[in-house]
Design a protein around this motif. Sequence first.
Motif, PDB file in Angstrom:
ATOM      1  N   ASP A 204      11.774   0.208  -1.543  1.00 19.74           N
ATOM      2  CA  ASP A 204      10.364   0.125  -1.944  1.00 19.74           C
ATOM      3  C   ASP A 204       9.456   0.371  -0.736  1.00 19.74           C
ATOM      4  OD1 ASP A 204      10.701  -1.411  -4.803  1.00 19.74           O
ATOM      5  OD2 ASP A 204      12.082  -2.192  -3.300  1.00 19.74           O
TER       6      ASP A 204
ATOM      7  N   VAL B 201       6.645   3.369  -0.598  1.00 20.98           N
ATOM      8  CA  VAL B 201       5.224   3.025  -0.464  1.00 20.98           C
ATOM      9  C   VAL B 201       4.638   3.687   0.784  1.00 20.98           C
ATOM     10  CG1 VAL B 201       3.618   1.131  -0.008  1.00 20.98           C
ATOM     11  CG2 VAL B 201       5.352   0.888  -1.784  1.00 20.98           C
TER      12      VAL B 201
ATOM     13  N   VAL C 120       3.388  -2.719   5.570  1.00 19.60           N
ATOM     14  CA  VAL C 120       4.228  -2.801   4.366  1.00 19.60           C
ATOM     15  C   VAL C 120       5.398  -3.715   4.709  1.00 19.60           C
ATOM     16  CG1 VAL C 120       5.510  -1.517   2.625  1.00 19.60           C
ATOM     17  CG2 VAL C 120       3.542  -0.454   3.774  1.00 19.60           C
TER      18      VAL C 120
ATOM     19  N   VAL D  44       3.528  -4.872  -4.709  1.00 17.85           N
ATOM     20  CA  VAL D  44       4.113  -3.794  -5.509  1.00 17.85           C
ATOM     21  C   VAL D  44       5.415  -4.316  -6.087  1.00 17.85           C
ATOM     22  CG1 VAL D  44       5.112  -1.488  -5.471  1.00 17.85           C
ATOM     23  CG2 VAL D  44       3.049  -1.970  -4.137  1.00 17.85           C
TER      24      VAL D  44
ATOM     25  N   ILE E 215       1.848   2.172  -7.693  1.00 22.82           N
ATOM     26  CA  ILE E 215       2.007   2.314  -6.245  1.00 22.82           C
ATOM     27  C   ILE E 215       0.722   2.868  -5.635  1.00 22.82           C
ATOM     28  CG2 ILE E 215       3.215   3.585  -4.423  1.00 22.82           C
ATOM     29  CD1 ILE E 215       5.777   3.278  -6.004  1.00 22.82           C
TER      30      ILE E 215
END
Length: 547
Positions: A384, A388, A408, A432, A540
């Motif tokens: 992920d 992202v 992130v 997310v 996203i």
Amino acid sequence: MAIKKIKIRNFKCFKGLFELELNTGLNILVGNNETGKSTILEAIHIALTGFYGGRNIRNELSQYLFNRDVVELYINSVNSGTASPPPSIIIEVFFDGSINPEYEGNDNSERVSCEGLRFQIAFDEKYTDEYNVLVSKKNMMSLPIEYYEVTWTTFARQAVTIRGIPVKSAMIDSSNYRYQNGSDVYISRIVKDLLSPEEVTAVSQAHRRMKDTFIGDDSIKAINERIRKESMIVDGTVSLTVDLGTKNAWENSLVTQLNEVPFGYIGKGAQCVMKTELALTHRSAQNAQIVLLEEPESHLSFSKLNQLIKAIAEKYGDKQIIISTHSSFVANKLGLENLLLLENQKIARITELLSAEFFKKVSGYDTLRLILCKKAILVEGDSDELVVQKAYQSQNNGRLPIEDQIDVISVGTSFLRFLELADALNLSVAVVTDNDGDVAGLEKKYADYIKENKKDKITICYDQVEDTGTLKIGKKPYNYNTLEPKILKANGNNITLFNSILGTDYSTIEDLQKYMKHHKTETALAIFNTDEEVVFPAYIMEAIRNE
């Protein structure tokens, strides 16, 4: 005895007034570089001990102690003919509890009666005539620090000396090395805390005998005889000897060793551990009511840092401790409920955190990454995180999120714990997350952060559509509501595109879905590295657009 509150005016990075209320026990100062964490520790130490950088503050007066903007405004006012009063540094220390009745009064900026101390570096009025002549020339280039004086007064308007201040602090900065030969802190501790007067005398005598042996050595005598014969101009006898010094000169001649290696030659990590440990056990720290620790994590391995933090928690629980740190481990282990976030000369604090005990026990989480970034995007795992970041790059001219101070962070399944922390400190965060085919369950999980409970700076990003299909992996139905199938869907299930990205040669979407499920990290890495144009799911894109 502890400090309840400190007020700092015009000291270094603090322009005007800065105010900080402290916990009676543990305080953990965090903030980005140049926000003033070290300055707070220095201000407290100066006010209570009169020492700055290991030296008496009276001998270290400089315009660089003053806030640069304040000095510049003052100099400009003088040179423009509208001279404002010379700026001053004021540090007010408000004590908690009964320290000394003689310190109680209302000579403080709040004009309230309480016990406290006022430290000041200010213009001395006895130099007024000289100063007026200087100002009249209107060509001032720097602060006239020669006209300044250092004073300590109680809130009862009584002058005090450093010796008389009833509350003491011990400043421990393991990241700097201010001692002369790398060992005088250690030797000083041995001399003051371990050796009896008889032992000190024995060491001094042994040192003197060593010098006598040097002087009486035949080779030294021969060298001195040759020097004497060569000296034709000097009126007197020139010879080679050793400095006899004072009766305590031996302290500066000894060198500390660790495993027979001189202190200055051992690794910085070992130096840091030794210095911090000795400083904490030194008499000054034992007698101090307040312990100031500057970045205890410097040069330490994880295991050594763990030992140090355990010692701090166990041995100094009865003292007021103020720690500055950039280490999530230090902050987590000592308790996020004790955290003070410094930003733009303001303090944010966590009064109660239900997850504090969790972060203590599972202290590897990067909580300070969340706290110190401009905005955080929380994701569940590595794949992920890569996707992202790629989505952000696609919308921001190839820049990674971290280049714009957007971090992130993979947090596993601990979203709610991080959100509690973000909510307490009013941090900007986007989550997310997959809906896993159960939108209702997901919305129940995040009920405190969505719809009517939506927070201004927290956004939960998820696909609100539950996709279904007939594919099975073994006997289990395929989950169409995770990252990989959502990306495929956003790109119209384009098999050709993803065969190109992944280096595969599948002819059916089902085979491609199976591959992506079993190779999540490889798939995410391929998407991150591709030059192909990829469309990312709307949830996203919501996370990377949300500010």
